[in-house]
Design an enzyme around this catalytic site. Structure first.
Site, PDB file in Angstrom:
ATOM      1  N   CYS A 181       0.805  -1.224   0.000  1.00 51.25           N
ATOM      2  CA  CYS A 181       0.000   0.000   0.000  1.00 51.25           C
ATOM      3  C   CYS A 181       0.838   1.275   0.000  1.00 51.25           C
ATOM      4  CB  CYS A 181      -0.946   0.009   1.190  1.00 51.25           C
ATOM      5  SG  CYS A 181      -2.152  -1.332   1.157  1.00 51.25           S
ATOM      6  N   HIS A 191      -3.603   7.196   1.137  1.00 53.12           N
ATOM      7  CA  HIS A 191      -3.851   5.899   0.523  1.00 53.12           C
ATOM      8  C   HIS A 191      -5.286   5.486   0.827  1.00 53.12           C
ATOM      9  CE1 HIS A 191      -4.028   1.665  -0.160  1.00 53.12           C
ATOM     10  NE2 HIS A 191      -3.995   1.376   1.126  1.00 53.12           N
ATOM     11  N   ASN A 218      -9.886  -0.328  -2.590  1.00 53.09           N
ATOM     12  CA  ASN A 218      -8.471  -0.200  -2.243  1.00 53.09           C
ATOM     13  C   ASN A 218      -7.636  -0.798  -3.372  1.00 53.09           C
ATOM     14  OD1 ASN A 218      -5.877  -0.467  -1.227  1.00 53.09           O
ATOM     15  ND2 ASN A 218      -6.521  -1.192   0.786  1.00 53.09           N
TER      16      ASN A 218
END
Length: 348
Positions: free
Chosen positions: A114, A275, A305
């Protein structure tokens, strides 16, 4: 010493839209359940055949290169961040170099999940500052959909993720106070297994508590078995509570660290692009830092995501929507598996 600036951005998301209601065909879930826990309404999934982590990265890269006013032939280094490479090896960097017909330039692959794009951006920044390269292509791209457990057993993970790619071209600038002001990178592997995909891997799961013993181990290594598919150990694992607790502490810390380094405060911040892990995390960070709604950009609602791709997708989309203007102070921040986290403070 040069400063580095983002000269152009691009992104690509697949055409296939999967709403929360679409997922109810595969698992016991609901739109209300998913939105309440994640804020996600829909996500994009790549075509099963022909659309890969590399090809999506290429689409984003082409847009970023065009917007930077340069050509693929001018790119002199590639940094490719992903947790879902097309092959176990080689990495996607060389596949993109081949696909785009670039010269025999260097290609570096980043496996920081991530926070991969933030790590990649920081590395590119150092190369630009030293004068080693002049046009660096940074790509974050993910195809999660091919390796998720789309069943009730795997819903806590599978409802979160989507596919897509984002890219940026970094170039030097001599304009004082413009570009990347600083980057800040951190890690803590103490709880690495809280968010991980254990196999395939050379460790054979040796770091796990109560490690199962597989018949294949006598062959000299850990092979993928039917039992691993049946019991779910072949799929990504996430302890959601542990990730949330760590993220809501480390996210604000690294954002504030970047501001302090540059003698700035949250009041100076024009836009935070976190993020896109979970809308609840973003909202917690916003409240913790005392930021207004127009100081934070979120698009997880429609893309889910996309790990290493989420920051560049959001950055490119925010720019397209006119939310980023010359002179604005922008903070990019990410937290993810490892655990790793980081931030980049940019004067646009």
């Amino acid at each position: 010493m040069f400063q580095s600036k983002i000269a152009g951005m691009g992104y690509y998301v697949p055409k296939n839209v999967y709403t929360n209601n679409d997922l109810t065909r595969f698992m016991d879930t609901s739109d209300e359940w998913i939105q309440e826990r994640t804020g996600i309404k829909e996500r994009r999934f790549a075509d099963r055949i022909g659309e890969t982590t590399t090809t999506m990265g290429c689409q984003a890269a082409k847009q970023a290169i065009e917007r930077a006013g340069t050509t693929a032939a001018d790119i002199d280094f590639i940094i490719f961040a992903t947790l879902s490479p097309d092959y176990y090896f080689p990495g996607c960097g060389v596949l993109l170099q081949r696909e785009m017909g670039m010269g025999e330039i260097g290609a570096l692959d980043i496996r920081n999940q991530c926070s991969g794009f933030i790590y990649a951006l920081s590395i590119a920044d150092q190369f630009i500052k030293t004068g080693m390269y002049k046009n660096i292509l940074v790509v974050g791209s993910e195809k999660h959909s091919f390796a998720l457990d789309f069943s009730t057993r795997g819903r806590n993970v599978s409802v979160i993720f989507g596919d897509g790619a984002g890219a940026a071209v970094l170039q030097p600038t001599t304009q004082a106070g413009q570009g990347i002001l600083s980057t800040h990178l951190h890690s803590d592997g103490q709880d690495a297994e809280k968010l991980a995909m254990y196999y395939p891997g050379a460790s054979g799961g040796q770091f796990l508590e109560n490690q199962p013993t597989w018949p294949d181990q006598e062959l000299g290594g850990m092979l993928m078995t039917k039992k691993m598919l049946d019991d779910g150990t072949a799929f990504p694992y996430m302890d959601g509570q542990a990730v949330f607790k760590k993220a809501v502490v480390k996210f604000p810390e690294v954002i504030e660290e970047s501001l302090r380094r540059n003698e700035l405060t949250t009041a100076d911040l024009d836009l935070l692009i976190p993020h896109q892990a979970n809308l609840r995390i973003s909202q917690f960070i916003q409240k913790r830092l005392g930021l207004k709604d127009d100081q934070v950009f979120n698009n997880i609602q429609k893309y889910g995501n996309t790990t290493a791709a989420s920051v560049p997708i959001a950055l490119a989309e925010a720019w397209e929507e006119g939310k980023i203007k010359p002179g604005d102070l922008i903070c990019l921040a990410a937290f993810g598996a490892g655990f790793t986290w980081g931030a980049a403070l940019i004067r646009w």
